[in-house]
Every structure is written in structure tokens, then in C-alpha cells.
Design an enzyme around this catalytic site. Structure first.
Site, short mmCIF file in Angstrom:
data_model
loop_
_atom_site.label_atom_id
_atom_site.label_comp_id
_atom_site.label_asym_id
_atom_site.label_seq_id
_atom_site.Cartn_x
_atom_site.Cartn_y
_atom_site.Cartn_z
N GLU A 1 109.58 56.70 39.71
CA GLU A 1 110.80 55.94 39.96
C GLU A 1 111.08 54.97 38.82
O GLU A 1 112.22 54.82 38.38
CB GLU A 1 110.70 55.19 41.29
N ASP B 1 108.61 49.79 36.34
CA ASP B 1 107.30 50.21 36.83
C ASP B 1 106.83 51.51 36.19
O ASP B 1 107.64 52.39 35.85
CB ASP B 1 107.33 50.38 38.35
N HIS C 1 97.21 55.09 37.22
CA HIS C 1 97.11 53.69 37.58
C HIS C 1 95.68 53.37 37.99
O HIS C 1 94.87 54.24 38.26
CB HIS C 1 98.01 53.37 38.79
N TYR D 1 99.41 46.84 40.29
CA TYR D 1 100.51 47.60 40.89
C TYR D 1 100.09 48.21 42.21
O TYR D 1 99.01 48.81 42.33
CB TYR D 1 100.97 48.69 39.93
N ARG E 1 101.59 50.58 44.17
CA ARG E 1 101.90 51.98 44.50
C ARG E 1 101.04 52.87 43.63
O ARG E 1 101.40 53.16 42.49
CB ARG E 1 103.39 52.27 44.31
#
Length: 947
Positions: free
Chosen positions: A108, A104, A381, A334, A336
Site C-alpha cells: 500500500e 510505508d 520487515h 512498523y 503491519r
């Protein structure tokens, strides 16, 4: 490094993603020449215990997993459950010509990619492949345009991980020593718990106030139609020019905040209503204003969680689980993200659907642009939206259940974000008249009409307050003008009472954390899950209720670690971590200040202002290490004690909350356990007196002569039981954990009369009755539904509890010789009906099951949680439990193990046939016996444990 032209023509490329589901989807888009495999999340992390730390490390490093004396160097170990996967990845890499790290595109994910590179040590070209949606075009574009690993993002994630480890591993042991073993503290977790506790404190301190007003129904005197009603309802606003008090005018203490308002009680309100009965009323003013409402921004993580809670009844965790599946299967981008930005491709797709589905009249001339409002938004994002350059309508996806519902929510919100404003008019009418006693009374009525619904044709946002009026709600008033005469059809006096502040729900707690800039949106679901799992908070309906345990924990943290749970300090700490991520601050100096102090808090001297976030500590702000080494000032009893009234004190003990009056071992001393699911604001003096009047609490029965452990009788959630008190140093968690023997009392027994001998007899269950002719063991056990025999998977009920200790092998075999009764004589009716589930569209009921009450729609079953009860559970809570259960998917079946007896028999035979193997066989037999004994002990605990 970009893929070479040679490898583009041939060769083998290994693509590593995070999840198997994502790997399966991406594999279909890449075709031959690509091997797609999952890391299954993080492959390595800080050690979970000293046993995982390499032998070369000693001292504090073994405890923390971080070398605080050498620039906070982290000790990383490959997770035990990931070693096989790492071997597989190494084997695949050995046969590959290129490696694509496709985890991703957030901190993280970047850290996972870095750990993969560090562990796999590739000797082939490595590329960082990033994408925010899983579509064919996006994946192929990502392969063609890889980038290098972003080390700044890796450093930012590592700093957060080290900080959270130091916080948790240093503060949690303080809670073990001063409150209860097994507790945990966390940088955001503890602050979130404090928010919930503070709201409950406000509810406890709250004093309700009663106030009255009048409602009048006024007729215009002309026949009306839906577009022009013949009457309107208005509420009393002023009397003789003085505003009538409403709920907002009262403080939490139940008193008026100002004397400049008129407080009507019941007598005054009814008298005024009677005085106005024959009054002639007229319209004093009509104020009309244009109404305009713009569409809501596309979803980001927190707003998706809030809306899914309001509209679908999903918890934050369930929302993210469903969203993860939608993302991995290529339906949404995505999930998050802090961003509300849409790409040009997405804007074009949304605008095309607006025209197609609603017509050109609903499409604004220019695309709408939404600026990011989240401070320190993480990465670039997009917002959460349907994937692809053409959005699939919900009907076109083929989705069902929870995934369909959440996709539909995301699709509607995205399309609506590119539609025109809703427009209309808002009107306020003032109506006045003079009462018989000469007082002037003025009523007001408000209306709203929507002349063009705009984006509301597609989507209307929900509200946290169930009584709130949604944006698309119209209130039509009759066409009246100033001076028009009105007739009062009815004037009634209405009584009201102020209400305490509402408890947080998952949605409102997420909103509060975000507004305070505490934590990160991507972590809120796991934070809420943690405080629920730890027992700091439980649910009543959708409300988050703090336990008494959380009161003790927060009390300790506030008094002795004030800065660590200070809201502003925590937010500034988040700012500092983001500055590190942007390269504006360095990790090691920051961690040194946080941990060792060095004259200031983290960020001091770097312009962050973090040093100001103290609570009266003076100029020198000690580090975390200094705080946790000075524990002598913490009075464990004082921390866990809360006065109730009438000399009664609520205390949080090692085995749960209880109320107490007087000192132990003194005459008149009283003590009683408090139910685990009691909300703190419900513990009144009257209820505490009731508890103390009952024969409850811990009854000390004596000492087990075999173990020396104290045996007590307790009142539990599922009834009275007996248990043993293990020594303080007994490990409670981990592989060496020891659980106390526990057994429910028989129905014929009472908590205040049970003897030590009876308790020991109960805790000896299950009793081995013998073995059948085939060597299968038969045991007598006591369960929630009464005594029974168990042989393998075959259970048979016994007629009385006494049989548990008296039944012989012959009698047991006779019972098993009879045909087994299938089912019950008659199906039990449901305990409660909740309505129709919004996902499965099937009726939901509460039933009584083997492990307690549960909700079911006939397809999915979900057990009620702590704080839920048959009496109080709402339909929304039932739907939420089912949604969370569906999101988890079906339970995985454990692999069957060979029976221990056959293994032992083979070992015995081997012992007889080979003298040279005697020692080995003896060791194996001893190990098998230990395993069998451990399993038997575990069965005892599982069968008898009442709560």
C-alpha cells in the site's frame, strides 16, 4: 537516484509521508532544509461512482472504474477530499529541489508513493525513502540511503485492487437483487462471513450429551507443606481396564464415537462412588518427565491482535489504531508485518535488558533466531518491537492509557523472546483400588512443577479459552512412590454436558484466517470491521455472532458462487497474487482468466492448481462475468428461507428477519418479526411459537394519499413505530439517498390498534409551532424520553404527547419564559457495575443515556452496540468498548454554519436593490429553501427513527 552532494549542502527537500502525526515526528529528526508534509493516505483511487469517471469513458468502464476490455486498465481519480491537499503538495514541490517519497514500506505504501509521483509529476530528483521505525538514526539513515520505486510491488497492489473492485462490483448487485439492497461482497470479507456462519450452523446442529465421572481426594497420611502437599485430587480414568468416556468421545450429534469406552450416567456413577467408599487405594505408577517450554516469537500483526484481545480486551481494529499511534510517535517498529525476525540491533537491545532486569542466568548463550512461518510473507520487515537500539521500559516512555498497555505488551514479548527456556518436571500418578462389587477402578492425577521460570519471568502468553491453563501454572503433587497406600477422603460423582463449538472471537477468527492462508494479516482488522459494520456479524460479549442476514448471503454465495467462497480456492488465489508480486506470473492474463474464464480459473496453466478449486463445475470453469450474468436460476425466496420446525420458516426480508407459518393471504397465516440481536442458534421452535403468538410483525395501515406510499406499523428494537415503504427504485445510498419517514408510537398507542390517520400525524412531526420575537423557530418533537419543544439548542419537556399537536405559540413562549430546570431531581443509579477498567483503573458501570445504554469509567463513554445488552454485557466487553472509543480519539466538532434565515434575508434585500440581480437572487433563494426543507426532513428522521 541518490541525493547529490550539492543538495546535501543546501537546497530545499520535500518529504511526503502518509499521516500528519508521522510528519510531525519526522520533522523533528530532519531539521532545517526539509519540509515534511502528509498525503493523508491515498490521494487517488478507483472512482467510487460513475459520476467521478471522466466523460470520455462509456459503458462498463463507467460502472466498474476498470476497462476490462483493454487489459483491465484502471481509471484513477483524485479523491474529492484530497484535492486541496494535492494542490498544497504541488505548491510545496514547486519550491523544492528534491522530493523524498517516505510512505510505508509495504504494498500500500509503495502504491501511494507511485500515485504521488504520477499526480505531482515532479521535475526534480525523486527518491524512495524507506524505514521501519521512526527514530532519529533510522530516519537519517533512510535519507542517506534511498532507493528506486519498486514497480513490482505497485503492480501487486494494483492487481489486488482491481480484483477486489471486480469482485465487489459484480457480486454485490446480485445480493441487492436477490437478498437486500445495500449489501456488499468481497474476496476475503465473504469468506470470513462464511466461517462465522458455518460455526453457527455447527452450533444449531449440535446436540448435547450428558456424561458422568468420579473425582477422588486421596490422602498420603503424612503432614505436608507447600512443597509437598498431603493429598492429591484425581479423576476416574478406567473401570475394569475400560476408559471412562469424556466430552471428546461424543460427536456433535450427542452420540458416542466409539463403543470402546464406558459411558457412565448419573445412576451408574453414584453407585460406583458408593461402592468405592471403603476401598483401599494404592499408587500403581508414577511417571515423571522433564518439562521444557521455549519463549514465544516476537509479535507480528496477527499475534499482536490475538494477544491484545486476550489480555487487554482490544478488538483488532482498536489494536491497530493504538499501534499506529505508537509507531507514528516513534515508540515501536512498523505494525503491519508478517515477520518474526529481529534485527541484530534489536537482539542486542533485548539481550542487554534481559541481563539488566533479570540477570545473566536468564540470558541464553546465543541469540535466539525466529524463522518466518507465514507463507508468502509480504516484505522484509522486522517483527513488531520497541524502536531504537536501546528499548525504553514502559515506565520510561511517559505513555498512558491504551498506548501504555499495548507498548508494555510488545516490550515484554520482545524481551522474553531472547530469554532462556522455562524448565521443570511433569508427573502423572495412577491410583487404583477394587470396589465392593469387585470392579477395578483407576484414577489419574497430573502435576507440573517449574524449577526455572526462564522467559516466564517476563511474559506468559494468554489463551483463547478462558478455562485453559496458562503455561506458568503449576500443579504440585505430593511426593509418592509406586506401592504407597492412600486413603480416599472423598469420592464424588460429577455430571458434565458436552458444549457446542465456541463462536469465533476477533482473535480466533484472525487465527483461523491466517491458518487457512486467506487474506493478508495487514487487512484482517479492516475485514472484521467491515463484516461488523455491514450487519453480517454482531458481538455478544467478545463472541462474533452471525446475523440471519448473513445466513441468506452465505447461502446464495455457496449455491451460486461456490468457488468464490471456497476456502482452498481463495487461498490459492492469494498464492497467485503473491506470484504476481514476485514476478513469477503476469497480472493481465491472470485477471482475464478470473473475469472472463477462457476455459479455466485464475492461475490455470501456470502451475497454481487454482483450476482444481471448483465445486463440481466440470472441466470448464467460467469466469466471474459468466457467473453474474446467469441470475435466473437464483430463487430469492428459497435463498432467504430456513425451516425452523412445526411448519415455521425463518425468512430474511427487505426489512429484516421474520418467522412465518402458512402462505400469505391464506387462512391461518402467521407472521412475526424476529429481534435483530437474536443469535441464530437461539431461534428454537418454542421461541418461534412465542413470537407468532404475540401481536407483532408488520401491520399494513393503508396508503398515504399524499405520496401513494404504503404505511406500516412495525416492532423495533426500541419499541413500536410506523414507517412508509418507499418504491423499489428509490436510491438508498449516496448523495441522492431518500430515507423513509419514520416515527415512534406514543406510549398510549399499540402496534395492533394504531390507525393510518394516527400514523400520518406521527410522521408529520416535528411540527413547527411558530417563531419567537427574535425570529427563532420553535418546533414540537417526540423523542426517546418523551415530547418536548426545541428552540435552537434550547429544549423544554412537555407534559403530554397530545401537546405535540395542540400546543400554541403563546403556550410555548410561556414555557420558555420560565427558568430552565437544570439536571434531574435525582441522579439515576447505574444499570450495572462491571468492575475496574484495566487501562484507566477506574470503576466501569453501565448507564442509561439519551441515546441508550452506555458504558463509562467516568472519563470515556461508549454506547452499547448491536448484540450488546445490559443483561448480557461482560466486564471484558465493557473494557473493549471503552478501548475502541479511546482509540478513535475525541469527536471532531463540525464547523458552524450561518443561519439560513439571515442568508435568505440578505438575498431578498439584494433582490430589491438591484434589478439586474433578480434572476440570480431568485435562484439562490430557491436553493436556500430546498436546503432548509432537506434539513427539516433530516431532523424528522433523526428525531423519530427508533432503530
Amino acid at each position: 537516484m541518490s541525493p547529490t552532494s550539492e543538495t546535501a549542502q543546501g537546497g530545499r527537500r520535500l518529504v511526503i509521508v502518509e499521516s500528519p502525526a508521522k510528519a510531525k515526528t519526522i520533522k523533528g529528526y530532519l531539521g532545517p532544509g526539509y519540509v515534511v508534509e502528509a498525503s493523508v493516505g491515498h490521494i487517488r483511487d478507483l472512482p467510487s461512482g460513475a459520476a467521478e469517471v471522466p466523460e470520455k469513458y462509456t459503458g462498463e468502464v463507467r460502472r466498474l472504474g476498470v476497462d476490462v476490455d483493454h487489459d483491465f486498465a484502471p481509471i484513477y481519480v483524485v479523491n474529492a477530499d484530497k484535492k486541496a491537499q494535492v494542490r498544497k503538495l504541488k505548491e510545496l514541490l514547486a519550491e523544492s529541489d528534491e522530493l523524498f517519497l517516505a510512505t510505508d514500506e509495504d504494498r500500500e505504501g509503495e502504491a501511494i508513493a507511485w500515485h504521488l509521483q504520477e499526480v505531482l509529476k515532479p521535475k526534480v530528483p525523486v527518491h524512495r525513502m524507506v524505514f521501519h521505525e521512526i527514530t532519529k538514526d533510522a530516519i537519517q539513515q533512510a535519507v542517506r540511503n534511498p532507493r528506486e520505486l519498486n514497480k513490482r510491488m505497485v503492480d501487486a497492489q494494483e492487481t489486488r485492487r482491481i480484483l477486489d473492485r471486480l469482485y465487489g462490483y459484480e457480486v454485490s448487485p446480485v445480493l441487492w437483487k436477490k437478498v437486500m439492497r445495500g449489501l456488499s461482497a468481497g474476496r476475503v470479507q465473504s469468506v470470513a462471513t462464511r466461517l462465522v456462519v458455518e460455526r453457527e450452523r455447527e452450533r444449531i446442529a449440535f446436540r448435547s450429551a450428558e456424561y458422568w465421572d468420579l473425582t477422588g481426594t486421596f490422602a498420603t497420611g503424612r503432614a505436608g507443606d507447600p512443597s509437598d502437599p498431603s493429598s492429591l485430587t484425581a479423576r476416574l480414568a478406567t473401570v475394569d481396564g475400560k476408559r471412562v468416556a469424556q466430552g471428546r468421545d461424543f460427536g456433535a450429534d450427542g452420540r458416542l464415537k466409539s463403543e470402546n469406552v464406558l459411558h457412565l450416567d448419573e445412576e451408574k456413577a453414584r453407585a460406583l462412588a458408593a461402592s468405592l467408599a471403603d476401598t483401599r487405594f494404592s499408587v500403581r505408577s508414577v511417571e515423571s518427565k522433564p518439562y521444557r517450554r521455549s519463549p514465544y516469537a516476537p509479535f507480528r500483526t496477527t499475534t499482536l491482535q490475538q494477544e491484545a484481545s486476550r489480555k487487554l480486551g482490544f478488538g483488532a481494529k482498536a489494536t491497530m489504531q493504538v499501534a499506529q499511534k505508537l509507531y507514528e510517535n516513534g515508540f515501536i517498529t512498523y505494525m503491519r508485518t508478517d515477520s518474526t525476525v529481529l534485527s541484530d540491533t534489536a537482539v542486542a537491545a533485548a539481550r542487554a535488558q534481559v541481563t539488566q532486569l533479570y540477570g545473566a542466568d536468564y540470558l541464553p548463550e546465543k541469540p535466539r533466531v525466529y524463522a518466518g512461518k507465514v507463507k508468502n510473507a509480504q516484505e522484509a520487515h522486522e517483527a513488531i518491537r520497541p524502536s531504537g537500539d536501546r528499548f525504553r521500559t514502559p515506565a520510561e516512555t511517559g505513555l498512558t492509557g491504551d498506548q501504555f498497555k499495548l507498548y508494555e505488551l510488545i516490550w515484554k514479548r520482545t524481551v522474553a523472546s531472547q530469554m532462556k527456556d522455562a524448565t521443570g518436571n511433569s508427573v502423572t500418578v495412577r491410583i487404583g483400588g477394587t470396589a465392593a462389587d469387585g470392579r477395578d477402578a483407576e484414577f489419574t492425577a497430573s502435576g507440573k512443577t517449574i524449577t526455572f521460570h526462564g522467559f516466564m519471568k517476563a511474559y506468559v502468553e494468554g489463551a483463547d479459552d478462558p478455562n485453559a491453563e496458562l503455561d506458568d501454572r503449576e500443579r504440585r503433587l505430593p511426593q509418592v512412590a509406586e506401592g504407597d497406600a492412600l486413603t480416599a477422603e472423598e469420592i464424588t460423582a460429577d455430571g458434565h454436558a458436552t458444549k457446542p463449538p465456541a463462536r469465533y472471537t476477533e482473535a480466533t477468527l484472525v487465527k483461523e484466517l491466517e491458518e487457512r492462508e486467506i487474506g493478508r494479516p495487514s487487512t484482517y482488522a479492516s475485514i472484521i470491521g467491515t463484516i461488523l459494520d455491514r450487519g453480517y456479524v454482531f458481538k455478544k460479549g467478545t463472541a462474533l455472532v452471525p446475523s440471519f442476514l448473513s445466513f441468506a448471503v452465505v447461502n446464495l454465495l455457496e449455491k451460486h458462487f461456490g468457488r468464490l467462497v471456497d476456502y482452498d480456492f481463495t487461498a490459492r488465489m492469494e498464492d497467485d497474487l503473491d506470484r504476481i508480486a514476485r514476478g513469477e506470473a503476469q497480472s493481465v492474463p491472470w485477471l482475464k482468466r478470473f473475469y472472463f474464464g477462457e476455459g479455466g480459473a485464475p492461475g490455470a496453466g501456470e502451475g497454481s492448481g487454482a483450476a482444481d478449486a471448483g465445486n463440481g463445475d466440470g472441466d470448464h470453469l467460467g469466469g466471474l462475468k459468466e457467473l453474474v450474468t446467469d441470475l435466473g436460476a437464483i430463487d430469492a425466496r428459497e435463498i432467504s428461507s430456513f425451516p425452523v420446525g412445526n411448519g415455521i420458516v425463518l425468512r430474511v426480508g427487505r426489512y429484516g428477519p421474520y418467522v412465518e407459518r402458512g402462505e400469505k393471504d391464506q387462512e391461518g397465516h402467521q407472521r412475526a418479526d424476529v429481534p435483530d440481536d437474536l443469535a441464530p442458534d437461539e431461534l428454537t421452535v418454542e421461541y418461534a411459537e412465542e413470537l407468532l403468538a404475540k401481536p407483532s410483525g408488520d401491520f399494513e395501515l393503508g396508503t398515504d394519499p399524499a405520496t401513494g406510499h404504503q404505511i406500516v406499523a412495525k416492532a423495533g428494537r426500541y419499541g413500536p413505530y410506523v414507517t412508509e415503504i418507499l418504491p423499489e427504485d428509490t436510491p438508498k445510498t449516496g448523495k441522492n439517498a431518500v430515507k423513509p419517514r419514520t416515527a415512534s408510537l406514543f406510549k398510549t398507542m399499540s402496534i395492533d390498534t394504531v390507525t393510518l390517520e394516527e400514523a400520518l400525524q406521527l410522521m408529520s412531526l416535528p411540527r413547527v409551532v411558530g417563531t419567537d420575537p427574535e425570529g427563532v423557530e420553535i418546533t414540537a418533537q417526540n423523542g426517546r424520553y418523551g415530547p418536548y419543544l426545541k428552540k435552537g439548542t434550547d429544549s423544554r419537556s412537555l407534559t403530554s404527547e397530545e401537546q405535540l399537536f395542540t400546543i400554541t405559540l403563546e403556550e410555548a413562549l410561556a414555557i420558555y419564559a420560565q427558568p430552565k430546570q437544570r439536571g434531574r431531581a435525582a441522579a439515576k443509579p447505574p444499570l450495572k457495575e462491571l468492575g475496574t477498567d484495566p487501562v484507566s483503573e477506574k470503576p466501569v458501570v453501565v448507564k442509561d443515556g439519551r441515546f441508550g445504554p452506555y458504558v463509562t469509567d467516568g472519563e470515556t463513554n461508549a454506547t452499547l452496540r448491536t448484540g450488546d445488552s445490559v443483561e448480557t454485557i461482560t466486564p471484558e466487553r465493557g473494557y473493549e468498548l471503552l478501548a475502541e472509543k479511546r482509540a478513535k480519539g475525541p469527536a471532531k466538532k463540525a464547523a458552524k454554519k450561518a443561519p439560513a434565515k439571515k442568508t435568505a434575508a440578505k438575498k431578498t434585500a439584494a433582490k430589491k436593490t438591484a434589478t439586474a440581480k433578480k434572476a440570480t437572487a431568485a435562484k439562490k433563494t430557491t436553493a436556500a429553501k430546498k436546503t432548509t426543507t432537506a434539513k427539516a426532513a433530516a431532523k424528522k428522521t433523526a428525531a423519530a427513527k427508533p432503530e
